[in-house]
Motif scaffolding. Structure first.
Motif: not given
Length: 826
Positions: A250, A252-253, A464-465, A467-470
């Motif tokens: 990921s 983002k992570s 985002d992480l 809620t797992k938003r794309t």
């Protein structure tokens, strides 16, 4: 010292809410403490007289004014508590007096025991209100003295800012500047020699050698090797080359972890700088001036590493890393250099002032030494402002939506250009203090703004992480709200940077917590918070009740779908209204105090909102009376369609073209509405048919009757019927009438019936005529191909004759086609 102000401001950047609360705590504590006994107002008046006399002295220092202000604030907080003393007893006495009723105009007409009781209650009320009046008088005097101290301090601050120092460009001032530098160097050397000759200092040095050696090794290793390693590790984490197996793939992570670890780029080097500083202090070799210089150098190091960290965040070295600014690789490199220079110049300014002795240095020397640093800092700030403006332009050219952040970056860039031009000008004119007060707070504000951008990015990544938003999902609301709260929470820090005292900020928060009063109603933030929380709970309970009714209770009843929707909607309106009443009551807001204001506004609101109120009442009538319901096929004026939703203001009708028409509820109540499917789905359709003159009318009627009887959706009672409607201009007019069991299928039934009529008429030889017209031509010979037009004599102004050719458009109709006048020569 000025550098300490900047360093402390930067260190507090990551703790915005804590910093704000820490600033307010000293002032809120006295007002929160309970008052055990009544204040000694006589002692207060004596002390107030002494403070007023001291304020009259022209030689009172700023530090003394600060101390007097703190003392007055403590007194004022104590008197603030005294203004609310005996509150329960006063309310009880007022209620008792009101229970006795209004006092009569003639006291002798009232019963003696009631009159005595009224007098006793009034006397007791006056007694318990006396401390409040004394506290109010003392509070007013203390508040006036606090304002007087503030005015005096602002005047002195203005005098300092507007003080004119010797011009730095005047060569006559260069000699005192050189002399001050030489004297300062000699003083540092003399202090060092004195410490070397001191037996006590040398013994302290030998005792502290292990500690000094450890601090020097730690600081030197971190600065020479560890700092670069930490920067490489953070860069690898942000780019995703390290930690991929731990965090997954990921981006983002990985970016989030890299940003979190980037704080070590400030913490670790700052610890190394502090280690070197403590090693220097522990050596006991520094005198007074040397200690001040060492302290300023430590501040320079911390400021530089903070600036370096901000530069790596705003202008990343790799194009693959996230950058808040739309800049090229060359512009980002330039930005990192400029930010580092700003940190370096800001620290050097403090080092120079500390080396000269600060306030004890000659004004000419300070002005000459400080001017080049101010100019260099302004140049770097000017170039940085240009980069911010370049981002705003690149964002506008890219066609992306210009967010508030991008507009703010452009505004900050323009403000930096103005500051960079104004500060050197002021310094050149001798206003060094004004230039310093304008230039360096601007740099600190830019640093705080950059950190705010970093925190906003962290909030978005964390959300985002979680809620797992794309990336292609719509922008969420929660990060925007958190960012707004963060921006509001940073305002006290911006105020501190620009010279607002912490006591003023704490007093502002104290007044904010007290709220404001409208008539007899006091509205405080705590009451508003309770109001919002209770209303939110009531609103949530209402939605749960609506969901339970719509999915569990009502579907098991015999109520039709429209009735169920009406009950659910009514429950929602009633629940929200009750939730609002309970929230207002729980918050302790007395709406009776707003009655006068509401009465004054009701007339204007009534005229301005009469249509809205009318639609609202009509919506309530629609939900209760239910002349229409969701799913009904209705016709309102020229609009025909299916009712999709009924709200308190309007009704949504979906037409057969699949468009939504919003109809005000007033039109449904005050106007005529045709409801095709309200109580049942039956409805009549009419199919007009025309046959040629000479047809067998009896046979036509029989055929149409057979077609109508064969229609499966037609009701048997009443049965389909055929009407000989009229003798038309071109045909004999018949009508096939029938009542369908489902009128919503009327269009398809009409289509099928017309197909059957055409087929049967073709089989029976019955002609279906079309409109005919007889056209008479006045001169048909002109249409023959061999016709030669005859010339017409047309008089001319010169007496000659003009030959005119008859054009085709001169052929006219004489109206013999029945008076229509539609002949066109065809």
């Amino acid at each position: 010292m000025h550098f300490l102000h900047i360093v402390l401001t930067y260190l507090l950047l990551g703790l915005l809410p804590v910093a704000a609360s820490a600033q307010t705590a000293p002032e809120l504590e006295p007002s929160a403490a309970p008052v055990a006994q009544q204040p000694d107002y006589a002692a207060w008046n004596t002390r107030a007289d002494a403070i007023e006399a001291e304020l009259e002295r022209p030689d009172v220092t700023v530090e003394r004014l600060e101390a007097l202000r703190a003392e007055l604030v403590a007194f004022r907080a104590q008197f603030q508590e005294g203004r609310n003393v005996n509150e329960p007893r006063i309310e009880s006495l007022r209620a008792q007096i009101d229970a006795l009723g209004p006092a009569p105009e003639d006291p002798s007409s009232e019963a003696a025991d009631i009159s005595e009781r009224r007098a006793a209650l009034a006397a007791e009320l006056a007694t318990v209100q006396a401390p409040r009046a004394a506290a109010q008088e003392a509070f007013s005097r203390a508040d006036a003295l606090v304002r007087r101290v503030d005015t005096s301090m602002r005047a002195r601050q203005a005098d300092v800012l507007l003080a004119v120092e010797p011009y730095p460009w005047n060569p006559a001032n260069w000699i005192p500047a050189v002399t001050s530098v030489v004297d300062s160097s000699a003083l540092v050397a003399q202090e060092f020699n004195n410490t070397l000759g001191s037996t006590l200092r040398m013994r302290q040095l030998r005792e502290n050698l292990p500690v000094i050696g450890g601090l020097l090794i730690f600081g030197a290793f971190i600065l020479l090797r560890g700092r670069a390693g930490i920067e490489r590790l953070v860069l690898a984490m942000r780019s995703g080359t390290v930690g991929a197996k731990v965090l997954g793939n990921s981006p983002k992570s990985q970016r989030l972890l890299g940003l979190l670890l980037s704080f070590s780029q400030v913490i670790v080097p700052s610890l190394a700088v502090m280690a070197l500083y403590f090693a220097a202090v522990s050596s006991s070799l520094l005198g007074e001036r040397g200690s001040a210089i060492a302290e300023s150098i430590a501040g320079l190091g911390i400021i530089y590493f903070i600036a370096r960290w901000i530069g790596l965040w705003l202008f990343p070295s790799s194009g693959s890393l996230y950058s808040p600014l739309l800049l090229t690789d060359g512009q980002r490199t330039q930005g990192r250099v400029l930010v580092n220079l700003l940190g370096l110049f800001s620290g050097l300014y403090e080092v120079a002032l500390a080396a000269l002795g600060n306030e004890r240095a000659p004004a000419a020397a300070v002005s000459v030494i400080a001017f080049p640093l101010i100019v260099l800092t302004a140049i770097a700030l000017f170039r940085l402002g240009q980069l911010f403006i370049q981002h705003a332009k690149a964002n506008a050219v890219s066609g992306q939506d210009t967010a508030f952040k991008d507009r703010a970056i452009g505004l900050v860039g323009r403000a930096l250009l103005a500051v960079a031009l104004l500060a050197p000008t002021l310094a050149a004119l001798g206003y060094r203090n004004a230039a310093e007060a304008l230039l360096y707070p601007s740099i600190a504000s830019v640093a705080l703004f950059a950190v705010l951008l970093l925190f906003l990015r962290l909030i978005e990544d964390i959300y985002d992480l979680a809620t797992k938003r794309t990336d292609d999902s719509p922008e969420p609301l929660v990060p925007a709200l958190l960012g707004f709260v963060l921006a509001i929470g940073s305002l006290p820090l911006f105020a501190l940077i620009w010279g607002v005292r912490g006591t003023e900020i704490s007093e502002f928060f104290a007044l904010l917590l007290q709220g404001f009063q409208i008539g007899e109603t006091r509205i405080a933030p705590s009451a508003l918070l309770v109001l919002i929380v209770v209303f939110a709970i009531g609103y949530y309970i209402t939605r749960l009740l609506q969901g339970a009714l719509g999915t569990t209770v009502l579907p098991k009843t015999r109520i039709d779908k429209g009735g169920q929707k009406a009950i659910i909607s009514g429950t929602g309106y009633i629940g929200i209204f009750v939730a609002a009443l309970v929230a207002i009551s729980t918050a302790g807001i007395d709406l009776s105090g707003l009655a006068i204001v509401a009465g004054a506004l009701s007339v204007g609101i009534g005229f301005g909102l009469q249509n809205i109120v009318s639609n609202f009442i009509s919506g309530v009538i629609l939900l209760i009376e239910r002349p229409i319901a969701e799913g009904d096929w209705i016709e309102v004026g020229t609009t025909m369609g299916t009712v999709r939703s009924i709200s308190v203001r309007s009704t949504t009708i979906e037409t057969f073209d699949r468009t939504d028409v919003i109809v005000p509820n007033t039109d449904l109540i005050a106007g005529s509405v045709t409801n095709w499917t309200r109580y049942n789905m039956t409805g009549r359709i009419i199919v007009p048919v025309g046959v040629a003159y000479g047809s067998d009318t009896r046979r036509v009627q029989q055929i149409l009757q057979e077609i109508g009887d064969a229609q499966p959706l037609a009701l048997l009672d009443p049965a389909p019927s055929v009407i000989f409607a009229d003798f038309g201009a071109d045909a004999l007019m018949f009508e096939l009438r029938m009542v369908l069991s489902d009128v919503s299928l009327g269009l398809s039934v009409r289509t099928e019936i017309r197909h059957q009529i055409a087929e049967r008429f073709a089989q029976e030889g019955i002609e279906m005529p079309f409109s005919q017209r007889d056209i008479w031509l006045r001169n048909p010979e002109v249409l023959r191909p061999d016709h030669q037009p005859e010339p017409k004599d047309v008089p001319r102004s010169d007496g000659a004759q003009k030959v005119a050719i008859l054009r085709r458009d001169e052929i006219v109709n004489d109206g013999s086609d029945g008076g229509t006048g539609e002949g066109d020569g065809r």
